[in-house]
Design a protein around this motif. Structure first.
Motif, PDB file in Angstrom:
ATOM      1  N   ALA A  30     -11.680   1.947   1.351  1.00 17.47           N
ATOM      2  CA  ALA A  30     -10.255   2.283   1.436  1.00 17.47           C
ATOM      3  C   ALA A  30      -9.643   1.702   2.709  1.00 17.47           C
ATOM      4  O   ALA A  30     -10.294   1.668   3.757  1.00 17.47           O
TER       5      ALA A  30
ATOM      6  N   ARG B 179       0.818  -1.214   0.000  1.00 14.02           N
ATOM      7  CA  ARG B 179       0.000   0.000   0.000  1.00 14.02           C
ATOM      8  C   ARG B 179       0.848   1.259   0.000  1.00 14.02           C
ATOM      9  O   ARG B 179       0.509   2.247  -0.672  1.00 14.02           O
ATOM     10  N   LYS B 180       1.943   1.246   0.731  1.00 18.15           N
ATOM     11  CA  LYS B 180       2.835   2.407   0.759  1.00 18.15           C
ATOM     12  C   LYS B 180       3.402   2.681  -0.632  1.00 18.15           C
ATOM     13  O   LYS B 180       3.493   3.832  -1.063  1.00 18.15           O
TER      14      LYS B 180
ATOM     15  N   LYS C 298     -10.633   7.747   0.536  1.00 21.05           N
ATOM     16  CA  LYS C 298     -11.497   6.983  -0.354  1.00 21.05           C
ATOM     17  C   LYS C 298     -11.400   7.462  -1.801  1.00 21.05           C
ATOM     18  O   LYS C 298     -11.739   6.720  -2.727  1.00 21.05           O
TER      19      LYS C 298
ATOM     20  N   ASP D 291       0.698   4.102  -2.890  1.00 17.11           N
ATOM     21  CA  ASP D 291       0.431   5.491  -2.511  1.00 17.11           C
ATOM     22  C   ASP D 291       1.499   6.437  -3.051  1.00 17.11           C
ATOM     23  O   ASP D 291       1.189   7.564  -3.473  1.00 17.11           O
TER      24      ASP D 291
ATOM     25  N   LYS E 206      -7.369   1.599   6.076  1.00 17.85           N
ATOM     26  CA  LYS E 206      -7.197   2.611   7.112  1.00 17.85           C
ATOM     27  C   LYS E 206      -5.971   3.486   6.818  1.00 17.85           C
ATOM     28  O   LYS E 206      -4.894   2.984   6.510  1.00 17.85           O
ATOM     29  N   GLY E 207      -6.175   4.792   6.890  1.00 17.44           N
ATOM     30  CA  GLY E 207      -5.077   5.723   6.672  1.00 17.44           C
ATOM     31  C   GLY E 207      -4.986   6.266   5.252  1.00 17.44           C
ATOM     32  O   GLY E 207      -4.133   7.104   4.968  1.00 17.44           O
ATOM     33  N   TYR E 208      -5.872   5.771   4.363  1.00 15.72           N
ATOM     34  CA  TYR E 208      -5.844   6.223   2.968  1.00 15.72           C
ATOM     35  C   TYR E 208      -7.211   6.781   2.586  1.00 15.72           C
ATOM     36  O   TYR E 208      -8.249   6.241   2.984  1.00 15.72           O
TER      37      TYR E 208
ATOM     38  N   HIS F  18      -8.598   8.323  -3.299  1.00 14.01           N
ATOM     39  CA  HIS F  18      -7.210   8.190  -3.751  1.00 14.01           C
ATOM     40  C   HIS F  18      -7.208   7.828  -5.242  1.00 14.01           C
ATOM     41  O   HIS F  18      -8.038   7.022  -5.694  1.00 14.01           O
TER      42      HIS F  18
ATOM     43  N   LEU G  61      -5.276   0.045  -4.040  1.00 14.85           N
ATOM     44  CA  LEU G  61      -5.111   0.073  -2.591  1.00 14.85           C
ATOM     45  C   LEU G  61      -6.043  -0.899  -1.875  1.00 14.85           C
ATOM     46  O   LEU G  61      -5.707  -1.423  -0.806  1.00 14.85           O
ATOM     47  N   ARG G  62      -7.208  -1.163  -2.461  1.00 14.14           N
ATOM     48  CA  ARG G  62      -8.159  -2.076  -1.812  1.00 14.14           C
ATOM     49  C   ARG G  62      -7.755  -3.541  -1.949  1.00 14.14           C
ATOM     50  O   ARG G  62      -8.275  -4.404  -1.254  1.00 14.14           O
TER      51      ARG G  62
ATOM     52  N   ILE H 217      -7.191   4.047  -5.774  1.00 14.53           N
ATOM     53  CA  ILE H 217      -7.960   3.372  -4.726  1.00 14.53           C
ATOM     54  C   ILE H 217      -8.247   1.914  -5.068  1.00 14.53           C
ATOM     55  O   ILE H 217      -8.273   1.054  -4.178  1.00 14.53           O
TER      56      ILE H 217
END
Length: 214
Positions: free
Chosen positions: A146, A111-112, A152, A115, A148-150, A154, A160-161, A157
């Motif tokens: 999304a 995820r990082k 919705k 992002d 946690k910490g990102y 993005h 990320l999911r 996204i």
């Protein structure tokens, strides 16, 4: 033994096993499994290991200890080839590569990297190229929203999911499956997944949590 494809009896074996997943059926057809299912897979793996890495053939027996389904046998033969995967069943041939399941530390790095602008856009390009080439790029499991910490909204996204990321192709049974040409389809797909595997290795890598827990 050179790989020459799987005969029709290999598919018929799994069609029968789906209808009668019993020890009696298995023992009655074990010779067919060894000769027409397993031997061709062993030959294929032997020919692929030099290019794609170490291979591992999965056992044909299901682990039923925590399952309501007590069927004793898997209805497919499957193996890993490096970071790739190949499977034969009554439905046909399936092959691909990626990270099917990520440990929590891997998922955090995944995820990082999505992002981050540079690595995130790089993955988008890889996914677009694979999709254009006809591969199915997907996650075995996804969050409904999304993580946690990102946010919705993005821009990435959908990535990320995801809780894993693989690219694969599947084919229904056809005459080519009975020939050595079946190998070409596996090779072409595994080669196509290399950019994805390279990205995952560089940005996610192996989990350290298993080692730390020992």
């Amino acid at each position: 033994m050179a790989f020459k494809g799987w005969p029709d009896t290999a598919l018929a074996f799994y069609e029968g096993l789906e209808a009668d997943n019993s020890k009696a059926y298995w023992l009655d057809h074990k010779e067919v499994y060894e000769r027409d299912v397993k031997a061709p897979m062993d030959a294929l793996l032997a020919e692929l290991t030099a290019e794609f890495g170490e291979t591992k053939l999965f056992r044909p027996y299901r682990d039923t200890r925590f399952s309501r389904d007590k069927s004793p046998y898997k209805t497919a033969i499957a193996a890993t080839i490096g970071s790739g995967y190949v499977q034969l069943s009554a439905d046909g041939l399936f092959t691909g590569g990626g990270m099917y399941h990520m440990m929590p530390d891997q998922l955090a790095r995944f995820r990082k990297a999505i992002d981050a602008e540079t690595s995130g856009k790089s993955l988008e390009k890889v996914v677009a190229t694979l999709t254009k080439a006809g591969l199915d790029v997907h996650a075995p499991e996804e969050l409904k929203t999304a993580p946690k910490g990102y946010p919705k909204d993005h821009p990435r996204i959908e990535l990320l999911r995801m809780k894993g990321l693989v690219a694969a192709r599947s084919w229904e049974p056809a005459t080519w499956l009975r020939t050595a040409g079946a190998k070409n389809r596996v090779v072409e797909t595994l080669r196509a997944t290399k950019p994805l595997l390279t990205w995952l290795e560089a940005n996610v890598g192996a989990s350290t949590q298993i080692e730390a827990s020992r």
